[in-house]
Design a protein around this motif. Sequence first.
Motif, PDB file in Angstrom:
ATOM      1  N   GLY A   1       0.765  -1.238   0.000  1.00 16.44           N
ATOM      2  CA  GLY A   1       0.000   0.000   0.000  1.00 16.44           C
ATOM      3  C   GLY A   1       0.791   1.280   0.000  1.00 16.44           C
ATOM      4  N   GLY A   2       2.061   1.232   0.369  1.00 15.84           N
ATOM      5  CA  GLY A   2       2.869   2.440   0.391  1.00 15.84           C
ATOM      6  C   GLY A   2       3.235   2.910  -1.015  1.00 15.84           C
ATOM      7  N   MET A   3       3.508   4.196  -1.141  1.00 17.26           N
ATOM      8  CA  MET A   3       3.915   4.768  -2.417  1.00 17.26           C
ATOM      9  C   MET A   3       5.425   4.975  -2.434  1.00 17.26           C
ATOM     10  SD  MET A   3       1.256   5.232  -4.391  1.00 17.26           S
ATOM     11  CE  MET A   3       1.793   6.439  -5.591  1.00 17.26           C
ATOM     12  N   MET A   4       6.041   4.620  -3.541  1.00 21.71           N
ATOM     13  CA  MET A   4       7.467   4.894  -3.705  1.00 21.71           C
ATOM     14  C   MET A   4       7.696   6.402  -3.750  1.00 21.71           C
ATOM     15  SD  MET A   4       8.552   2.003  -6.545  1.00 21.71           S
ATOM     16  CE  MET A   4      10.284   2.490  -6.491  1.00 21.71           C
ATOM     17  N   SER A   5       8.759   6.877  -3.128  1.00 18.27           N
ATOM     18  CA  SER A   5       9.082   8.299  -3.195  1.00 18.27           C
ATOM     19  C   SER A   5       9.817   8.655  -4.476  1.00 18.27           C
ATOM     20  CB  SER A   5       9.929   8.704  -1.980  1.00 18.27           C
ATOM     21  OG  SER A   5      11.130   7.948  -1.917  1.00 18.27           O
ATOM     22  N   VAL A   6      10.360   7.651  -5.145  1.00 20.04           N
ATOM     23  CA  VAL A   6      11.060   7.847  -6.416  1.00 20.04           C
ATOM     24  C   VAL A   6      10.043   7.830  -7.558  1.00 20.04           C
ATOM     25  CG1 VAL A   6      12.735   6.818  -8.002  1.00 20.04           C
ATOM     26  CG2 VAL A   6      13.159   6.805  -5.536  1.00 20.04           C
ATOM     27  N   ARG A   7      10.214   8.728  -8.514  1.00 19.88           N
ATOM     28  CA  ARG A   7       9.386   8.716  -9.716  1.00 19.88           C
ATOM     29  C   ARG A   7      10.139   8.000 -10.835  1.00 19.88           C
ATOM     30  NH1 ARG A   7       7.724  14.727 -10.728  1.00 19.88           N
ATOM     31  NH2 ARG A   7       9.422  15.232  -9.309  1.00 19.88           N
ATOM     32  N   MET A   8       9.412   7.302 -11.674  1.00 18.80           N
ATOM     33  CA  MET A   8      10.051   6.363 -12.603  1.00 18.80           C
ATOM     34  C   MET A   8       9.320   6.319 -13.938  1.00 18.80           C
ATOM     35  SD  MET A   8      10.384   2.248 -11.938  1.00 18.80           S
ATOM     36  CE  MET A   8      11.148   2.542 -10.350  1.00 18.80           C
ATOM     37  N   VAL A   9      10.109   6.118 -15.007  1.00 20.62           N
ATOM     38  CA  VAL A   9       9.553   5.767 -16.309  1.00 20.62           C
ATOM     39  C   VAL A   9      10.368   4.600 -16.856  1.00 20.62           C
ATOM     40  CG1 VAL A   9      10.979   7.422 -17.621  1.00 20.62           C
ATOM     41  CG2 VAL A   9       8.791   6.653 -18.556  1.00 20.62           C
ATOM     42  N   SER A  10       9.689   3.659 -17.508  1.00 23.02           N
ATOM     43  CA  SER A  10      10.334   2.455 -18.041  1.00 23.02           C
ATOM     44  C   SER A  10      10.451   2.537 -19.552  1.00 23.02           C
ATOM     45  CB  SER A  10       9.516   1.209 -17.673  1.00 23.02           C
ATOM     46  OG  SER A  10       9.346   1.099 -16.283  1.00 23.02           O
ATOM     47  N   LEU A  11      11.513   1.948 -20.081  1.00 22.27           N
ATOM     48  CA  LEU A  11      11.753   1.888 -21.522  1.00 22.27           C
ATOM     49  C   LEU A  11      12.007   0.432 -21.901  1.00 22.27           C
ATOM     50  CD1 LEU A  11      14.306   4.842 -21.662  1.00 22.27           C
ATOM     51  CD2 LEU A  11      11.851   4.976 -22.149  1.00 22.27           C
ATOM     52  N   GLY A  12      11.383  -0.009 -22.984  1.00 24.27           N
ATOM     53  CA  GLY A  12      11.562  -1.382 -23.454  1.00 24.27           C
ATOM     54  C   GLY A  12      10.547  -2.327 -22.866  1.00 24.27           C
ATOM     55  N   TRP A  13      10.523  -2.417 -21.556  1.00 23.33           N
ATOM     56  CA  TRP A  13       9.530  -3.169 -20.793  1.00 23.33           C
ATOM     57  C   TRP A  13       9.029  -2.266 -19.681  1.00 23.33           C
ATOM     58  CZ3 TRP A  13       7.804  -8.236 -21.591  1.00 23.33           C
ATOM     59  CH2 TRP A  13       8.532  -8.995 -22.528  1.00 23.33           C
ATOM     60  N   HIS A  14       7.739  -2.367 -19.350  1.00 29.25           N
ATOM     61  CA  HIS A  14       7.196  -1.593 -18.237  1.00 29.25           C
ATOM     62  C   HIS A  14       7.377  -2.384 -16.953  1.00 29.25           C
ATOM     63  CE1 HIS A  14       4.692   1.085 -15.941  1.00 29.25           C
ATOM     64  NE2 HIS A  14       3.921   0.080 -15.562  1.00 29.25           N
ATOM     65  N   TRP A  15       8.062  -1.748 -15.972  1.00 25.20           N
ATOM     66  CA  TRP A  15       8.232  -2.385 -14.676  1.00 25.20           C
ATOM     67  C   TRP A  15       7.263  -1.794 -13.674  1.00 25.20           C
ATOM     68  CZ3 TRP A  15       9.126  -0.773  -9.712  1.00 25.20           C
ATOM     69  CH2 TRP A  15       9.472  -1.761  -8.790  1.00 25.20           C
ATOM     70  N   GLU A  16       6.671  -2.648 -12.876  1.00 24.98           N
ATOM     71  CA  GLU A  16       5.944  -2.235 -11.691  1.00 24.98           C
ATOM     72  C   GLU A  16       6.114  -3.351 -10.669  1.00 24.98           C
ATOM     73  OE1 GLU A  16       1.600  -2.182 -12.100  1.00 24.98           O
ATOM     74  OE2 GLU A  16       1.914  -2.945 -14.127  1.00 24.98           O
ATOM     75  N   PRO A  17       5.977  -3.035  -9.389  1.00 24.12           N
ATOM     76  CA  PRO A  17       6.250  -4.068  -8.372  1.00 24.12           C
ATOM     77  C   PRO A  17       5.323  -5.279  -8.505  1.00 24.12           C
ATOM     78  CG  PRO A  17       6.012  -1.867  -7.410  1.00 24.12           C
ATOM     79  CD  PRO A  17       5.540  -1.768  -8.803  1.00 24.12           C
ATOM     80  N   TYR A  18       5.852  -6.453  -8.732  1.00 25.62           N
ATOM     81  CA  TYR A  18       7.224  -6.818  -9.089  1.00 25.62           C
ATOM     82  C   TYR A  18       7.150  -7.643 -10.361  1.00 25.62           C
ATOM     83  CZ  TYR A  18       8.571  -5.333  -4.413  1.00 25.62           C
ATOM     84  OH  TYR A  18       8.788  -4.601  -3.279  1.00 25.62           O
TER      85      TYR A  18
END
Length: 219
Positions: free
Chosen positions: A56-73
């Motif tokens: 439920g927590g939010m990552m403090s880092v902002r992110m964009v993915s290239l090639g493949w989309h990553w999300e936990p996990y």
Amino acid sequence: MSDALFAVPAEPVEVSPGAVHVPGWLSTETQRRLVELCREWSRGPAGMRRHRMPRGGMMSVRMVSLGWHWEPYRYSRTLPDGEPVAPFPSLLGELARAGVADAYGAPLASGTPDYDVALVNYYDADAKMGMHQDREEQADVPVVSLNLGDACVFRFGNTENRSRPYTDVELRGGDLFVFGGPSRMAYHGVPRILPGTADPDVGLAKGRLNITIRASGLE
């Protein structure tokens, strides 16, 4: 690759077997170009986002993915709204292979799966990254980290748990960090950003950009 992409780096420092820090690897010109590209990549199609963790927590880092989309996990070929992921830039693959060669003193072996995914992470002054493993990939290929903007404390640990022993390394703008082999599954994280340490000539006045390049091993 053109030598103009690279500065005259310090000698590589082995932090742990298979984990190597190369200070000052990227030239100022290349850092500036990568900052510009990160701005382009962050505009779409997904834009930079903060991921929600399974608890439920939010990552403090902002992110964009290239090639493949990553999300936990996990990785996927599409964004949550069904749009395709932005393609993996060939420049990042070239930088990753050159980084491995300079860190280890030898290129990747013939037949090694190619780099095909990058995570572009933006850290503001208060952002952190908890200790974690990069374990969603199916290819045992070194992870390559390129660092831009503000310096950070990069905590590189062991392969068994998030606790000690670990080593804190100061990664500055232009530094390269590669980890593979026996350190490929080491826990690592960023407990602290060091605001105000960026080179103003690279065009990133505040915060840290980290480009993590990986070989997914996925079809």
